[in-house]
Design an enzyme around this catalytic site. Structure first.
Site, short mmCIF file in Angstrom:
data_model
loop_
_atom_site.label_atom_id
_atom_site.label_comp_id
_atom_site.label_asym_id
_atom_site.label_seq_id
_atom_site.Cartn_x
_atom_site.Cartn_y
_atom_site.Cartn_z
N SER A 83 29.58 45.61 34.08
CA SER A 83 30.49 45.36 32.96
C SER A 83 29.76 45.10 31.65
O SER A 83 28.90 44.21 31.59
CB SER A 83 31.34 44.11 33.24
OG SER A 83 32.14 44.31 34.36
N HIS A 109 34.19 49.61 31.70
CA HIS A 109 33.69 50.59 32.66
C HIS A 109 34.18 51.97 32.25
O HIS A 109 35.36 52.29 32.40
CB HIS A 109 34.17 50.27 34.08
CG HIS A 109 33.49 49.08 34.65
ND1 HIS A 109 32.27 49.16 35.29
CD2 HIS A 109 33.82 47.79 34.67
CE1 HIS A 109 31.92 47.95 35.67
NE2 HIS A 109 32.83 47.10 35.30
N HIS A 157 35.56 48.20 41.75
CA HIS A 157 35.34 46.92 42.44
C HIS A 157 36.27 46.80 43.64
O HIS A 157 37.34 47.38 43.67
CB HIS A 157 35.60 45.76 41.47
CG HIS A 157 34.69 45.76 40.29
ND1 HIS A 157 34.88 46.60 39.22
CD2 HIS A 157 33.57 45.05 40.03
CE1 HIS A 157 33.92 46.38 38.33
NE2 HIS A 157 33.11 45.45 38.80
N TYR A 197 38.13 44.38 44.28
CA TYR A 197 39.44 43.81 43.90
C TYR A 197 40.39 44.85 43.31
O TYR A 197 41.57 44.59 43.15
CB TYR A 197 39.27 42.64 42.91
CG TYR A 197 38.57 42.96 41.62
CD1 TYR A 197 39.18 43.69 40.61
CD2 TYR A 197 37.27 42.53 41.39
CE1 TYR A 197 38.54 43.99 39.42
CE2 TYR A 197 36.62 42.81 40.22
CZ TYR A 197 37.25 43.54 39.23
OH TYR A 197 36.59 43.84 38.07
N GLU A 198 39.89 46.05 42.99
CA GLU A 198 40.77 47.05 42.39
C GLU A 198 41.66 47.74 43.42
O GLU A 198 42.67 48.33 43.07
CB GLU A 198 39.96 48.08 41.62
CG GLU A 198 39.36 47.47 40.36
CD GLU A 198 38.48 48.42 39.60
OE1 GLU A 198 39.01 49.28 38.90
OE2 GLU A 198 37.24 48.31 39.73
N ALA A 218 27.17 41.76 35.61
CA ALA A 218 27.30 40.57 34.78
C ALA A 218 27.63 39.43 35.74
O ALA A 218 28.36 39.62 36.72
CB ALA A 218 28.43 40.76 33.78
N MET A 274 31.37 39.59 41.04
CA MET A 274 32.40 40.26 41.85
C MET A 274 31.99 41.68 42.26
O MET A 274 32.84 42.53 42.50
CB MET A 274 33.71 40.33 41.05
CG MET A 274 34.19 38.99 40.53
SD MET A 274 35.64 39.17 39.48
CE MET A 274 35.72 37.55 38.70
N SER A 275 30.70 41.93 42.32
CA SER A 275 30.27 43.30 42.65
C SER A 275 28.97 43.26 43.46
O SER A 275 28.66 42.25 44.09
CB SER A 275 30.06 44.11 41.36
OG SER A 275 28.99 43.55 40.62
N ASN A 307 27.90 33.78 31.35
CA ASN A 307 28.53 32.46 31.18
C ASN A 307 27.94 31.48 32.19
O ASN A 307 27.34 31.87 33.17
CB ASN A 307 30.06 32.53 31.37
CG ASN A 307 30.47 33.08 32.73
OD1 ASN A 307 30.62 34.28 32.89
ND2 ASN A 307 30.63 32.19 33.70
N HIS A 316 36.87 37.63 30.69
CA HIS A 316 36.30 38.98 30.62
C HIS A 316 35.80 39.29 29.20
O HIS A 316 34.80 39.97 29.01
CB HIS A 316 37.31 40.03 31.10
CG HIS A 316 36.67 41.36 31.38
ND1 HIS A 316 35.63 41.52 32.28
CD2 HIS A 316 36.89 42.59 30.85
CE1 HIS A 316 35.24 42.79 32.29
NE2 HIS A 316 35.99 43.46 31.43
N1 HPA Z 1 32.30 34.35 38.08
C1 HPA Z 1 32.48 35.51 38.72
N2 HPA Z 1 32.18 36.68 38.19
C2 HPA Z 1 31.66 36.70 36.95
C3 HPA Z 1 31.45 35.52 36.23
C4 HPA Z 1 31.78 34.27 36.81
O1 HPA Z 1 31.62 33.18 36.24
N3 HPA Z 1 30.93 35.89 35.02
C5 HPA Z 1 30.84 37.24 35.04
N4 HPA Z 1 31.27 37.74 36.20
#
Ligand code: HPA
Length: 273
Positions: free
Chosen positions: A31, A62, A84, A86-87, A114, A212-213, A236, A248
């Protein structure tokens, strides 16, 4: 139709669009990380919609295309956008990507993503090297009948993240004076971010980054014998550890800063291997 046959149809299109091109390395862009290949000398650019069996990713950030070309004279194939878990709760598109990489003749897959950091001293905008993972997606892309054409039933996962390539990444970052933080990635299904209680729990379980990947790609790549490395753009500090909530929008903004570090590391890495 077998997976081999599906991949063979994909490769026929790739060969038509980039005749004679033989990539050695594949890259998956996470991402907000499209800038990682700003330096690429493009040979061909193929939208996923023009690749048989490929679905489009719906996530903002994406783009959904395959770029073939050279970075630092290294022939690479680069997947901008991944689907992903989750999609749609399926690993089919991820399998297509990884097995296309294998059957195109690449020997290594470099994953990027990310992530959120569970270490306060490693904040947004930093760059990380994933050295291991914890699969908390609580499923596995290899569940089901084993595809013997790609690998065996039981896959070894020690040294899944190639120690030799990792060391070259570390040396490259050092030479560029960029701090690259080793860490363990915890792969979650998403799409919601974690609760503060989950983050506290994950810290005690040994995670440094959450995202998440990546985990399914690594498992599938090890199944078919590709060498894997993975870089993470820390975007983050994880939920409950700071005043800023993960979002996001924040991911896309902070990925620009970490992404610039990763772009420089990657370019130099490709000239060293
Ligand atoms: N958690 C899960 N997935 C993420 C995060 C997070 O804090 N930051 C970027 N992708």
């Amino acid at each position: 139709m077998s997976f081999k046959e599906k991949v063979s149809e994909i490769i026929t299109v790739i060969h038509k669009r980039a005749p004679g091109f033989e990539p050695k390395i594949a890259l998956v862009l996470g991402s907000g990380l499209d800038g990682l290949i700003d330096d690429i000398k493009v040979v061909a650019h193929i939208d996923y919609k023009d690749l048989p069996h490929f679905a489009m990713s719906s996530v903002q950030g994406h783009a959904g295309c395959l770029v073939l070309g050279y970075i630092s004279d290294m022939p690479i194939m680069c997947f901008k956008g991944r689907i992903h878990f989750y999609e749609g709760g399926s690993f089919e598109s991820i399998k297509l990507i990884v097995r296309t990489v294998k059957d195109m003749g690449c020997y290594s897959l470099i994953l990027t993503n990310a992530s959120g950091s569970l270490r306060k001293e490693v904040g947004a905008g930093e760059a990380g090297l994933i050295t291991d993972h914890i699969n908390l997606q609580l499923t596995n892309p290899l569940i089901g009948v084993n595809d013997d054409e790609y690998g065996g039933r039981f896959v070894t996962m020690n040294d899944a993240y190639d120690p030799g390539l990792n060391e070259i990444f570390r040396q490259t970052a050092k030479a560029l004076k960029i701090t690259l933080y080793d860490g363990v990635y915890m792969g979650l299904s998403g799409p919601c971010f974690e609760t503060p209680a989950e983050i506290r729990a994950f810290r005690t379980l040994g995670a440094d980054y959450v995202g998440m990947s990546t985990v399914p790609e690594v498992i599938l790549a090890r199944h078919c014998g590709l060498k894997v490395t993975a870089l993470t753009a820390i975007v983050n500090i994880a939920s409950g550890m700071s005043d800023v909530n993960p979002s996001h929008a924040e991911t896309l903004a902070k990925a620009q800063i970490s992404g610039e570090k990763l772009r420089r590391i990657l370019k130099e890495f490709l000239s060293r291997i």
